[in-house]
Scaffold this active site. Structure first.
Site, PDB file in Angstrom:
ATOM      1  CG  ASN A   1      -2.052   4.882   1.585  1.00 20.89           C
ATOM      2  OD1 ASN A   1      -1.175   5.681   1.920  1.00 20.89           O
ATOM      3  ND2 ASN A   1      -1.844   3.582   1.505  1.00 20.89           N
ATOM      4  CG  PHE A  31       6.122  -0.241   0.946  1.00 21.04           C
ATOM      5  CD1 PHE A  31       5.296   0.746   1.453  1.00 21.04           C
ATOM      6  CD2 PHE A  31       5.542  -1.244   0.157  1.00 21.04           C
ATOM      7  CE1 PHE A  31       3.931   0.754   1.192  1.00 21.04           C
ATOM      8  CE2 PHE A  31       4.178  -1.252  -0.107  1.00 21.04           C
ATOM      9  CZ  PHE A  31       3.377  -0.247   0.408  1.00 21.04           C
ATOM     10  CB  THR A  87       5.248   0.476  -4.233  1.00 21.02           C
ATOM     11  OG1 THR A  87       5.872   0.601  -2.954  1.00 21.02           O
ATOM     12  CG2 THR A  87       5.736  -0.791  -4.916  1.00 21.02           C
ATOM     13  CE  LYS A  98      -3.667   3.786   5.152  1.00 24.25           C
ATOM     14  NZ  LYS A  98      -2.574   4.085   6.096  1.00 24.25           N
TER      15      LYS A  98
END
Length: 356
Positions: free
Chosen positions: A246, A120, A183, A217
């Site tokens: 994803n 990110f 993450t 998502k």
């Protein structure tokens, strides 16, 4: 042929450096509005049979760009110029963050795949809004949102609500990303005890003036029962759609080359998982929830297949890296030809058989 030569030169560079160079060129193209408009008219002239509506928005074609390629949104205008029917930017977080240490992006050329652990990296929602809110787009602009890495899990909903509030002013639709593998702990937000209150809070925050279609998502690594349960929760919370999928943590056995690197895999190796997830979601949703299919889409036959399996729209990412700037227009032209040949008048007509 020209792009094959250029790609060979770009692939001599580290993957992230080549990626940033390509985005810089696209951003420069986007600043030249007349040139961008002429290029779009040439590469992807309007094809009425590809137009469709989904979650209240009009799409000039069902072929879009997935989030992850343009994390900052600076290249959105240039990407639209290449002929995408819609473009999704991000993931954007409330505060800027640099992402994971480099190197964090790797090619698997033999498999036409990428491995990434970007984390990110983005300028934050406020900065992105300063340049994304300044112009109209030839198709819907989606914005993918996530939580900051250093935000505790118990405060994750605060980050998502903050990001949602910020991007509604410039996004045509908003995507809640709880499925990135890069993450730490993020995918735990897909568990029912965390996902249900998160979605309920975001749907409530999204009501009223300025409401935007809200999508979720999902991961390709969920087992079928968990994926079916997630669909049920999405329906109960009244989100507007799902994006499947994803990147995956799955690896060949034994892992080789860049597959030994940590991160999510995209491209051709993801295709079978993405198709399987699409079929499970479409069957479970039974026409009550639009689905955008992404993962391993390389050809117009792939797009046709995903639509026929029930997807309302289709996104590409890794195949664009390997296929080059002419790819969006080529996919649209070839898809339109096949639809005419087989007697389909719209993407919705093609997908309706699967959705019931």
């Amino acid at each position: 042929m020209i792009y094959r030569t250029l790609r060979a030169l770009l692939f001599l560079l580290p993957a992230e450096l080549a990626h940033r160079l390509g985005l810089w060129l696209l951003a420069r193209l986007g600043h030249r509005r007349r040139l961008a408009s002429r290029l779009r008219a040439r590469l992807a002239p309007p094809l009425p049979e590809l137009a469709s509506s989904c979650f209240g928005l009009s799409f000039p074609s069902p072929v879009g760009l997935a989030a992850g390629l343009d994390k900052e949104g600076r290249a959105a205008a240039g990407l639209f110029a290449l002929g995408f029917g819609f473009v999704e930017v991000g993931t954007l977080t409330p505060r800027p963050q640099p992402g994971n240490p480099r190197p964090r992006l790797f090619r698997v050329v033999r498999d036409q795949a990428l491995v990434n652990r970007m984390g990110f990296n983005n300028p934050g929602v406020e900065a992105a809004g300063r340049w994304l809110g300044t112009r109209p787009w030839p198709g819907p602009l989606g914005v993918n949102i996530g939580k900051n890495r250093d935000t505790p899990e118990e405060r994750a909903a605060d980050d998502y609500e903050t990001a949602l509030s910020a991007v509604r002013s410039f996004a045509d639709y908003v995507v809640v990303n709880v499925s990135s593998p890069n993450t730490p702990g993020l995918r735990r937000l897909q568990d029912a005890e965390r996902l249900v209150p998160l979605l309920e809070r975001l749907v409530a925050a999204n009501r009223g003036a300025g409401r935007r279609p809200l999508l979720l998502k999902v991961s390709p690594d969920l087992e079928p029962p968990a994926l079916e349960e997630l669909v049920d929760h999405a329906l109960a919370a009244k989100v507007d759609g799902l994006i499947a999928t994803n990147t995956t943590l799955a690896r060949p056995e034994p892992p080789w080359g860049a597959y030994r690197e940590a991160g999510g895999v995209s491209g051709r190796p993801l295709a079978a998982r993405s198709r399987a997830c699409l079929e499970i979601i479409v069957k479970r949703a039974a026409g009550r929830l639009p689905v955008i299919s992404v993962g391993g889409v390389f050809t117009s036959d792939d797009v046709f297949d995903r639509l026929r399996r029930g997807a309302s729209l289709v996104q590409v990412y890794t195949s664009f890296i390997y296929g080059g700037p002419s790819m969006p227009g080529r996919l649209c032209r070839d898809l339109a030809l096949r639809m005419r040949r087989e007697g389909f008048r719209s993407p919705g007509e093609l997908s309706s058989a699967a959705t019931g």
